[in-house]
Motif scaffolding. Structure first.
Motif, PDB file in Angstrom:
ATOM      1  N   ALA A  22      39.101  40.285  23.032  1.00  0.00           N
ATOM      2  CA  ALA A  22      40.046  40.550  24.120  1.00  0.00           C
ATOM      3  C   ALA A  22      40.203  39.313  24.997  1.00  0.00           C
ATOM      4  O   ALA A  22      41.324  38.919  25.354  1.00  0.00           O
ATOM      5  N   ASN A  23      39.094  38.684  25.339  1.00  0.00           N
ATOM      6  CA  ASN A  23      39.158  37.555  26.266  1.00  0.00           C
ATOM      7  C   ASN A  23      39.751  36.297  25.638  1.00  0.00           C
ATOM      8  O   ASN A  23      40.527  35.584  26.276  1.00  0.00           O
ATOM      9  N   MET A  51      41.349  46.213  26.336  1.00  0.00           N
ATOM     10  CA  MET A  51      42.571  45.506  26.720  1.00  0.00           C
ATOM     11  C   MET A  51      43.468  46.354  27.619  1.00  0.00           C
ATOM     12  O   MET A  51      44.517  45.882  28.072  1.00  0.00           O
ATOM     13  N   GLY A  52      43.067  47.586  27.865  1.00  0.00           N
ATOM     14  CA  GLY A  52      43.832  48.448  28.765  1.00  0.00           C
ATOM     15  C   GLY A  52      45.139  48.936  28.162  1.00  0.00           C
ATOM     16  O   GLY A  52      46.118  49.131  28.880  1.00  0.00           O
ATOM     17  N   LEU A  53      45.165  49.129  26.831  1.00  0.00           N
ATOM     18  CA  LEU A  53      46.418  49.529  26.186  1.00  0.00           C
ATOM     19  C   LEU A  53      46.318  50.890  25.504  1.00  0.00           C
ATOM     20  O   LEU A  53      47.204  51.285  24.752  1.00  0.00           O
ATOM     21  N   VAL A 211      32.759  45.082  34.498  1.00  0.00           N
ATOM     22  CA  VAL A 211      33.795  45.642  35.368  1.00  0.00           C
ATOM     23  C   VAL A 211      35.161  45.499  34.696  1.00  0.00           C
ATOM     24  O   VAL A 211      35.934  46.456  34.604  1.00  0.00           O
ATOM     25  N   GLY A 212      35.419  44.298  34.185  1.00  0.00           N
ATOM     26  CA  GLY A 212      36.699  44.026  33.529  1.00  0.00           C
ATOM     27  C   GLY A 212      36.910  44.918  32.315  1.00  0.00           C
ATOM     28  O   GLY A 212      37.999  45.440  32.092  1.00  0.00           O
ATOM     29  N   THR A 213      35.828  45.112  31.536  1.00  0.00           N
ATOM     30  CA  THR A 213      35.900  45.948  30.343  1.00  0.00           C
ATOM     31  C   THR A 213      36.267  47.376  30.707  1.00  0.00           C
ATOM     32  O   THR A 213      37.128  48.001  30.091  1.00  0.00           O
ATOM     33  N   ASN A 214      35.622  47.886  31.757  1.00  0.00           N
ATOM     34  CA  ASN A 214      35.890  49.269  32.167  1.00  0.00           C
ATOM     35  C   ASN A 214      37.294  49.439  32.712  1.00  0.00           C
ATOM     36  O   ASN A 214      37.905  50.492  32.567  1.00  0.00           O
ATOM     37  N   ARG A 215      37.804  48.396  33.358  1.00  0.00           N
ATOM     38  CA  ARG A 215      39.146  48.491  33.937  1.00  0.00           C
ATOM     39  C   ARG A 215      40.241  48.171  32.934  1.00  0.00           C
ATOM     40  O   ARG A 215      41.420  48.329  33.232  1.00  0.00           O
ATOM     41  N   GLY A 216      39.846  47.632  31.797  1.00  0.00           N
ATOM     42  CA  GLY A 216      40.865  47.209  30.834  1.00  0.00           C
ATOM     43  C   GLY A 216      41.549  45.921  31.246  1.00  0.00           C
ATOM     44  O   GLY A 216      42.694  45.670  30.889  1.00  0.00           O
ATOM     45  N   THR A 217      40.833  45.082  32.028  1.00  0.00           N
ATOM     46  CA  THR A 217      41.376  43.799  32.459  1.00  0.00           C
ATOM     47  C   THR A 217      40.411  42.699  32.025  1.00  0.00           C
ATOM     48  O   THR A 217      39.440  42.427  32.717  1.00  0.00           O
ATOM     49  N   PRO A 218      40.630  42.086  30.886  1.00  0.00           N
ATOM     50  CA  PRO A 218      39.701  41.039  30.432  1.00  0.00           C
ATOM     51  C   PRO A 218      39.504  39.951  31.494  1.00  0.00           C
ATOM     52  O   PRO A 218      40.474  39.527  32.127  1.00  0.00           O
TER      53      PRO A 218
END
Lengths: 265, 227
Positions: A22-23, A51-53, A211-218
């Motif tokens: 993802a990153n 990836m929040g998709l 945090v990013g993983t949980n929010r779907g924001t790499p």
């Protein structure tokens, strides 16, 4: 366009394959490249979540392979970066729904469409792993500085060599510099010493990754995070740029020695 | 068509199928095998297959291609039995077993009477990584490292021009005179004949060592000294 196909694999589970895909994808897309990620973990998909998709999935990889939709229809466009796409895995099927030659055919179809294809491999060394590496031009092996993860990475490197895929590049994920300093964790040097393959990135332990993983924001989208910077550097190195390794404030001289080690490849 | 049927024999084992290929060109045998499988798909689907290839010499690309073709038919290839050392090495590199639980009847004959075989040596010019297992009825020489999780089982001596961090068994058929030599001997475990020794001490300043059985039959490692 003729895409370069990169597979990220590890052998052991939970070392950060999906996070890395993802990153690195986000970092490449931020550099203006057209990127398509493929989740190869059929039955246990989660790249879409990272990836929040997730809520935009209509068709998946197995639908494309079994001809229920066109390739284009299964490519979900990212909402933040217009040149980033994801082909999600099927959740209700298993690895046997896809064969290595299916993956090669799919990637050949994808090649003229994008600049980079990143394939997220499942854990293990069985069918799913062989599907994931079948089409790869280059493989990144990701590991944590832990004896068990390194052992599995070594096995995977051996299998890749046997398959004639050549030497993969190494990503060391979740390195904790202060633990290394206290000799409570393997150093990057220890890992490299055993695996003896070129290093392409060291990602420090960083809470914001979770945090990013949980929010779907790499976190590669985040300018401040050190881990995000490390992933952006990997993306630059994939594009052939010489980027110095981050100073993680570890051992005196470790980084100098590391650079010497990697400069030697 | 009859000729093709003769080319392969299928037997049931306790844990899967054993397919024995007759003599002939590898290309023909492979297509005969795939044809058989296609013709009897329901029988083969999901099967675990061990392949006896006789004296065929197979390279990595040939064997991995066949394995992929089989896996497309839902068949798992888990073992390749062969009389050829090259093929055995190939199978081992691909992580396939080279011995099936029930040894082949000829196997005892192929190894024991050939005393000259113990004078043969297998040269391995690469690092052995985790999961690789080399078995050889003679000496083994490795130019590279033996990483943790890798195993060497030799009936003769084992020498490693590199670091040993995996498992080595020399004199596996009971030869108490067998030795193990390496530039850096920090293995998980060493075995000579029927003696087992865990040697976990990591070497600070690695130096060449030779492991052998002492007169009392104990496994010991002695640093190499120029004489």
């Amino acid at each position: 366009m003729s895409a370069k196909i990169i597979t990220i694999t590890s052998g052991k589970g939970g070392v950060g394959k999906t996070t890395a895909v993802a990153n690195i994808a986000v970092a490449l897309a931020s550099d203006g490249k057209k990127v398509c990620c493929i989740d190869g973990d059929i039955g246990l998909r989660n790249l879409d979540v990272v990836m929040g998709l997730e809520n935009r999935i209509v068709y998946d990889l197995v639908d494309v392979i079994e001809g229920r939709c066109r390739l284009r229809q299964a490519m979900i466009r990212d909402k933040r970066l217009p040149e980033l796409y994801l082909i999600p895995a099927a959740q209700t099927r298993d690895k046997s729904a896809v064969s290595p030659s299916d993956m090669v055919r799919l990637c050949d179809e994808l090649r003229p469409e994008v600049d980079w294809v990143l394939i997220d491999s499942p854990a293990g060394i069985e069918r799913g792993f062989r599907n994931a590496i079948a089409a790869a031009d280059e493989v990144l092996v990701i590991t944590n500085p832990e004896v068990s993860a390194v052992r599995d990475a070594d096995r995977v490197v051996g299998l890749l060599e046997a398959e004639g895929k050549g030497a993969p590049s190494l990503v060391i994920n979740r390195l904790n510099p202060s633990m290394v300093r206290n000799h409570d964790m393997l150093s990057a040097e220890d890992v490299l010493d055993l695996l003896a393959i070129p290093l392409i990135g060291i990602v420090p332990e960083d809470e914001s990754v979770i945090v990013g993983t949980n929010r779907g924001t790499p976190i590669a989208l985040d300018g401040k995070s050190k881990a995000g910077q490390a992933f952006r550097n990997i993306a630059l190195r994939l594009q052939g740029q010489q980027v110095p390794f981050l100073d993680l404030d570890a051992h005196d001289g470790l980084w100098a020695r590391l650079q010497r080690l990697t400069g030697r490849k | 068509m009859d000729k093709q049927k003769d080319a392969l024999q299928i037997k049931g084992l306790r844990d899967g199928l054993l397919i024995a290929l007759g003599p002939g060109e590898w290309k023909d045998l492979q297509s005969a095998l795939l044809q058989q499988i296609e013709a009897r798909q329901p029988f083969f689907r999901g099967a675990r297959v061990a392949l006896d290839v006789g004296s065929q010499t197979l390279r990595v690309n040939e064997l991995s291609a066949l394995r992929d073709r089989l896996s497309e038919q839902g068949i798992t290839l888990w073992a390749v039995v062969s009389e050829s050392a090259t093929t055995e090495k190939t199978a081992q590199l691909l992580g396939l077993a080279t011995r099936i639980s029930k040894p082949r009847p000829q196997e005892a004959q192929t190894h024991t009477p050939k005393t000259t075989d113990t004078e043969a040596a297998l040269f391995i010019g690469r690092t052995l990584r985790s999961g690789m297992r080399i078995e050889f009825p003679g000496h083994v020489f490795v130019f590279g490292d033996v990483n943790p999780g890798a195993e060497i089982v030799a009936e003769g001596n084992v020498f490693v021009w590199g670091r040993v961090r995996g498992m080595i068994h020399a004199g596996s058929k009971g030869n108490t005179q067998a030795v193990i030599g390496a530039l850096d001997l920090s293995p998980i475990q060493l075995r000579i004949a029927d003696q087992v020794s865990a040697m976990l001490r990591p070497q600070q300043n690695p130096r060449p060592e030779l492991a052998s059985l002492s007169e009392e039959g104990k496994l010991q490692a002695v640093p190499w000294q120029p004489t």
